[in-house]
Design a protein around this motif. Structure first.
Motif, PDB file in Angstrom:
ATOM      1  N   CYS A 199      -7.385   0.267  -0.501  1.00 46.10           N
ATOM      2  CA  CYS A 199      -6.439   1.256  -1.039  1.00 46.10           C
ATOM      3  C   CYS A 199      -7.033   1.979  -2.246  1.00 46.10           C
TER       4      CYS A 199
ATOM      5  N   ASP B 181      -2.152   5.380   6.375  1.00 43.35           N
ATOM      6  CA  ASP B 181      -1.489   4.118   6.018  1.00 43.35           C
ATOM      7  C   ASP B 181      -0.301   3.850   6.939  1.00 43.35           C
TER       8      ASP B 181
ATOM      9  N   PRO C 280       0.798  -1.236   0.000  1.00 45.61           N
ATOM     10  CA  PRO C 280       0.000   0.000   0.000  1.00 45.61           C
ATOM     11  C   PRO C 280       0.827   1.282   0.000  1.00 45.61           C
TER      12      PRO C 280
END
Length: 281
Positions: A132, A112, A49
């Motif tokens: 995501c 994140d 991610p």
């Protein structure tokens, strides 16, 4: 029917130096961010991610600077700053959309890092590929109606008298100043939306990093702390550069700023910061 951008015409002896400098900067931005996008796409070890968001952020930076720099280079080359009413409105609209998206995407990137460091066991589930994509799409889509509405509100004003904009591209404050009616309401809308898209995301980023730093300091391993700090330092540096200069330009009372300082700050977050981002990352 049209506006005239002053740009850097008050420095006639430096026109070609400015053109060469800004052209090289633009190439560096395009090349640096394109390399990041390419590497994050082809390197299988970067399929996580953090690098997915970084690739999207680099693409956004290319879009963001392309709104302003090519037109500025053309004006320096031709020594004419004429731009149509519609072209100016479109430039402001796209600039606001990309700037708003950048604020939200930087916040998503902070979230994140927060999940990765504070809830590492939960990270693969919380930040799966579908989530995501939704976060990136949300960053792009959420601000579009608001920013289009703001652009329409600005260009629904009546303009009279001077059509000269003392700037190198169509920015909100210099354009509003040319309106021939009371602009207090319009300025209040600009401050409210700047607060929404600058200060609120920035406060979220600060809160996320407060938790991140608190968790990092609890790690017993010095190598673990160093690795965690290095993972976050690049993003935090970009956040400070972008939010800092943008907040000064849009939230500081204009009476405290000269027009030259406004142009300098705008150069910083429209050209210098995007150029530094690939180097920082």
């Amino acid at each position: 029917m049209e506006f005239v951008l002053v740009g850097f015409s008050d420095e006639p002896n430096l026109q070609w130096i400015l053109f060469g400098t800004f052209f090289i900067m633009y190439l560096i931005i395009l090349l640096g961010n394109s390399i990041i996008i390419l590497i994050t796409r082809i390197d299988p070890t970067l399929r996580n991610p953090m690098y997915f968001f970084l690739g999207n952020f680099s693409f956004l930076e290319i879009c963001y600077v392309t709104v302003a720099i090519p037109g500025m280079l053309m004006d320096i080359w031709t020594r004419k700053g004429n731009t149509s009413f519609l072209a100016c409105a479109m430039q402001i609209c796209f600039f606001l959309i990309f700037a708003g998206t950048e604020c939200l995407l930087l916040t998503v990137m902070a979230y994140d890092r927060y999940v990765a460091i504070c809830n590492p066991l939960y990270y693969p589930v919380a930040m799966n590929h579908r989530v995501c994509i939704q976060l990136v799409a949300g960053s792009w889509i959420s601000g579009i109606p608001v920013e289009i509405g703001q652009a329409c509100q600005i260009f629904s004003l009546s303009f009279c008298g001077s059509n000269t904009i003392n700037h190198f591209f169509c920015d909100i404050s210099p354009v509003i100043k040319l309106a021939c009616r009371d602009i207090l309401v319009n300025q209040m809308v600009v401050y409210i939306l700047a607060t929404m898209f600058l200060m609120l995301p920035f406060l979220w980023v600060v809160a996320s990093y407060g938790k991140i730093i608190s968790n990092i300091l609890k790690l017993s391993s010095a190598n673990g702390r160093a690795k965690a700090f290095s993972t976050c330092s690049s993003h935090l540096t970009v956040v400070i550069l972008f939010y800092g200069t943008a907040a000064i330009n849009y939230l500081l009372p204009k009476s405290n700023q000269s027009e030259g300082l406004g142009k300098l700050l705008c150069l910083f977050y429209t050209i210098l910061t995007p150029m530094m981002n690939p180097v920082i990352y």
